[in-house]
Scaffold this motif. Structure first.
Motif, PDB file in Angstrom:
ATOM      1  N   ASN A  63      88.648  59.605  35.134  1.00 43.28           N
ATOM      2  CA  ASN A  63      87.698  60.179  36.093  1.00 43.28           C
ATOM      3  C   ASN A  63      87.155  61.523  35.621  1.00 43.28           C
ATOM      4  O   ASN A  63      85.983  61.832  35.849  1.00 43.28           O
ATOM      5  N   GLU A  64      87.985  62.320  34.979  1.00 47.48           N
ATOM      6  CA  GLU A  64      87.521  63.623  34.493  1.00 47.48           C
ATOM      7  C   GLU A  64      86.409  63.447  33.460  1.00 47.48           C
ATOM      8  O   GLU A  64      85.395  64.158  33.481  1.00 47.48           O
ATOM      9  N   THR A  65      86.592  62.502  32.552  1.00 45.10           N
ATOM     10  CA  THR A  65      85.559  62.217  31.554  1.00 45.10           C
ATOM     11  C   THR A  65      84.339  61.609  32.239  1.00 45.10           C
ATOM     12  O   THR A  65      83.199  61.942  31.910  1.00 45.10           O
ATOM     13  N   GLY A  66      84.582  60.747  33.213  1.00 42.43           N
ATOM     14  CA  GLY A  66      83.485  60.126  33.945  1.00 42.43           C
ATOM     15  C   GLY A  66      82.602  61.132  34.650  1.00 42.43           C
ATOM     16  O   GLY A  66      81.374  61.024  34.629  1.00 42.43           O
ATOM     17  N   ARG A  67      83.221  62.128  35.259  1.00 44.79           N
ATOM     18  CA  ARG A  67      82.417  63.155  35.937  1.00 44.79           C
ATOM     19  C   ARG A  67      81.550  63.920  34.932  1.00 44.79           C
ATOM     20  O   ARG A  67      80.410  64.277  35.240  1.00 44.79           O
ATOM     21  N   LEU A  68      82.082  64.148  33.741  1.00 43.30           N
ATOM     22  CA  LEU A  68      81.275  64.786  32.697  1.00 43.30           C
ATOM     23  C   LEU A  68      80.122  63.870  32.297  1.00 43.30           C
ATOM     24  O   LEU A  68      78.980  64.313  32.149  1.00 43.30           O
ATOM     25  N   LEU A  69      80.394  62.569  32.112  1.00 40.48           N
ATOM     26  CA  LEU A  69      79.338  61.621  31.767  1.00 40.48           C
ATOM     27  C   LEU A  69      78.231  61.623  32.826  1.00 40.48           C
ATOM     28  O   LEU A  69      77.039  61.621  32.497  1.00 40.48           O
ATOM     29  N   ALA A  70      78.616  61.602  34.098  1.00 43.06           N
ATOM     30  CA  ALA A  70      77.627  61.599  35.179  1.00 43.06           C
ATOM     31  C   ALA A  70      76.780  62.864  35.151  1.00 43.06           C
ATOM     32  O   ALA A  70      75.556  62.815  35.333  1.00 43.06           O
ATOM     33  N   THR A  71      77.420  63.995  34.908  1.00 42.36           N
ATOM     34  CA  THR A  71      76.705  65.269  34.857  1.00 42.36           C
ATOM     35  C   THR A  71      75.703  65.280  33.710  1.00 42.36           C
ATOM     36  O   THR A  71      74.546  65.687  33.873  1.00 42.36           O
ATOM     37  N   LEU A  72      76.140  64.826  32.534  1.00 41.32           N
ATOM     38  CA  LEU A  72      75.237  64.787  31.389  1.00 41.32           C
ATOM     39  C   LEU A  72      74.106  63.780  31.613  1.00 41.32           C
ATOM     40  O   LEU A  72      72.948  64.046  31.260  1.00 41.32           O
ATOM     41  N   ALA A  73      74.421  62.620  32.202  1.00 45.00           N
ATOM     42  CA  ALA A  73      73.409  61.591  32.459  1.00 45.00           C
ATOM     43  C   ALA A  73      72.323  62.117  33.400  1.00 45.00           C
ATOM     44  O   ALA A  73      71.152  61.739  33.266  1.00 45.00           O
ATOM     45  N   ALA A  74      72.692  62.992  34.315  1.00 47.48           N
ATOM     46  CA  ALA A  74      71.715  63.547  35.252  1.00 47.48           C
ATOM     47  C   ALA A  74      70.679  64.414  34.548  1.00 47.48           C
ATOM     48  O   ALA A  74      69.583  64.631  35.073  1.00 47.48           O
ATOM     49  N   SER A  75      70.994  64.873  33.342  1.00 46.73           N
ATOM     50  CA  SER A  75      70.076  65.754  32.618  1.00 46.73           C
ATOM     51  C   SER A  75      69.207  65.016  31.595  1.00 46.73           C
ATOM     52  O   SER A  75      68.405  65.629  30.912  1.00 46.73           O
ATOM     53  N   ARG A  76      69.370  63.694  31.479  1.00 46.27           N
ATOM     54  CA  ARG A  76      68.690  62.932  30.438  1.00 46.27           C
ATOM     55  C   ARG A  76      67.761  61.884  31.044  1.00 46.27           C
ATOM     56  O   ARG A  76      68.098  61.254  32.041  1.00 46.27           O
ATOM     57  N   ALA A  77      66.644  61.666  30.408  1.00 46.49           N
ATOM     58  CA  ALA A  77      65.768  60.541  30.736  1.00 46.49           C
ATOM     59  C   ALA A  77      65.682  59.693  29.483  1.00 46.49           C
ATOM     60  O   ALA A  77      65.759  60.211  28.367  1.00 46.49           O
ATOM     61  N   GLY A  78      65.571  58.402  29.648  1.00 43.05           N
ATOM     62  CA  GLY A  78      65.497  57.515  28.492  1.00 43.05           C
ATOM     63  C   GLY A  78      66.645  56.536  28.491  1.00 43.05           C
ATOM     64  O   GLY A  78      67.170  56.168  29.539  1.00 43.05           O
ATOM     65  N   THR A  79      67.058  56.147  27.308  1.00 42.08           N
ATOM     66  CA  THR A  79      68.114  55.154  27.172  1.00 42.08           C
ATOM     67  C   THR A  79      69.465  55.837  27.012  1.00 42.08           C
ATOM     68  O   THR A  79      69.644  56.683  26.132  1.00 42.08           O
ATOM     69  N   LEU A  80      70.398  55.454  27.877  1.00 38.01           N
ATOM     70  CA  LEU A  80      71.778  55.906  27.805  1.00 38.01           C
ATOM     71  C   LEU A  80      72.590  54.715  27.310  1.00 38.01           C
ATOM     72  O   LEU A  80      72.391  53.603  27.792  1.00 38.01           O
ATOM     73  N   VAL A 122      85.874  69.803  24.573  1.00 42.80           N
ATOM     74  CA  VAL A 122      85.939  70.223  25.972  1.00 42.80           C
ATOM     75  C   VAL A 122      87.174  69.604  26.605  1.00 42.80           C
ATOM     76  O   VAL A 122      87.326  68.385  26.606  1.00 42.80           O
ATOM     77  N   MET A 123      88.049  70.448  27.129  1.00 39.40           N
ATOM     78  CA  MET A 123      89.210  69.946  27.858  1.00 39.40           C
ATOM     79  C   MET A 123      88.744  69.470  29.224  1.00 39.40           C
ATOM     80  O   MET A 123      88.126  70.224  29.967  1.00 39.40           O
ATOM     81  N   VAL A 124      89.002  68.216  29.539  1.00 37.85           N
ATOM     82  CA  VAL A 124      88.633  67.698  30.854  1.00 37.85           C
ATOM     83  C   VAL A 124      89.844  67.604  31.774  1.00 37.85           C
ATOM     84  O   VAL A 124      89.700  67.403  32.975  1.00 37.85           O
ATOM     85  N   ALA A 125      91.036  67.730  31.217  1.00 37.56           N
ATOM     86  CA  ALA A 125      92.303  67.751  31.952  1.00 37.56           C
ATOM     87  C   ALA A 125      93.325  68.399  31.017  1.00 37.56           C
ATOM     88  O   ALA A 125      93.080  68.505  29.812  1.00 37.56           O
ATOM     89  N   PRO A 126      94.462  68.845  31.531  1.00 36.58           N
ATOM     90  CA  PRO A 126      95.446  69.485  30.657  1.00 36.58           C
ATOM     91  C   PRO A 126      95.878  68.625  29.468  1.00 36.58           C
ATOM     92  O   PRO A 126      96.226  69.151  28.417  1.00 36.58           O
ATOM     93  N   ASP A 127      95.791  67.307  29.615  1.00 33.86           N
ATOM     94  CA  ASP A 127      96.219  66.413  28.541  1.00 33.86           C
ATOM     95  C   ASP A 127      95.074  65.602  27.926  1.00 33.86           C
ATOM     96  O   ASP A 127      95.314  64.639  27.205  1.00 33.86           O
ATOM     97  N   ALA A 128      93.830  65.988  28.219  1.00 38.33           N
ATOM     98  CA  ALA A 128      92.700  65.187  27.738  1.00 38.33           C
ATOM     99  C   ALA A 128      91.518  66.068  27.354  1.00 38.33           C
ATOM    100  O   ALA A 128      91.183  67.021  28.054  1.00 38.33           O
TER     101      ALA A 128
END
Length: 188
Positions: A29-46, A174-180
């Motif tokens: 989920n931590e990585t997913g939230r980063l993906l969602a945030t980055l996707a919100a800034s992009r137009a085109g093909t993901l 980028v650390m997304v969690a203490p172990d990830a």
């Protein structure tokens, strides 16, 4: 890490599929939230190289900007079919039943989530060609390293080191969690 406990419905559905299939290596989920945030800034093909049960693609879709579409490749035919059914009502997500290399011709990508192990190890040159300038590349499943060169299990993590030093990208761990941790690279 502070984050709302609620998950987007499509992410919850993909996690449910993952549980039913016994798939234990879904996008965190931590990585997913980063993906969602980055996707919100992009137009085109993901894109996503390595669909699994669709959790990463669901996170991308949860943040996807208007005018963007998502294409993901899964080599396991049964899994690809199950994920395609999961996303059947969303015309902005396409599941390709194929090895990750089948997506190469679908670029350029505004954002590419490199989730297939083989792609992480051997595809840096290919990724550099198919991600548009200014586009993001995300690689997950790293253990945080606080030293240089980066270490993993007592050895230099050459994969991480090569991505961090590749002149075609500006890359940060980028650390997304203490172990990830993830590597976030921007194509120059």
């Amino acid at each position: 890490m502070s984050a709302p406990p609620e998950l987007p419905p499509l992410v919850s559905a993909a996690l449910s599929l993952s549980g039913r299939r016994g798939f234990v290596s879904s996008t965190r989920n931590e990585t997913g939230r980063l993906l969602a945030t980055l996707a919100a800034s992009r137009a085109g093909t993901l894109g996503e190289l390595g669909t699994g049960c669709g959790v990463g693609s669901a996170w991308l879709r949860s943040g996807a900007a208007e005018g963007s579409n998502i294409v993901t490749a899964e080599s396991d035919p049964e899994l690809a079919k199950a994920v395609a059914e999961l996303f059947a009502d969303d015309e902005r997500i396409e599941v390709v039943e194929a090895d990750w290399t089948a997506l190469i011709e679908r670029g350029p990508f505004a954002l590419l989530f490199v989730d297939a192990r083989e792609a992480k190890i051997s595809a840096r040159d290919i990724v550099a060609e198919v991600v548009e300038p200014g586009g993001f590349v995300v690689l997950d499943d790293f253990t945080p390293s606080a030293v240089w060169p980066p270490m993993y299990e007592g050895r230099v993590d050459t994969l991480r080191q090569e991505w961090l030093q590749d002149k075609r990208f500006t890359t940060v761990e980028v650390m997304v969690a203490p172990d990830a941790a993830v590597l976030l690279a921007t194509r120059r």
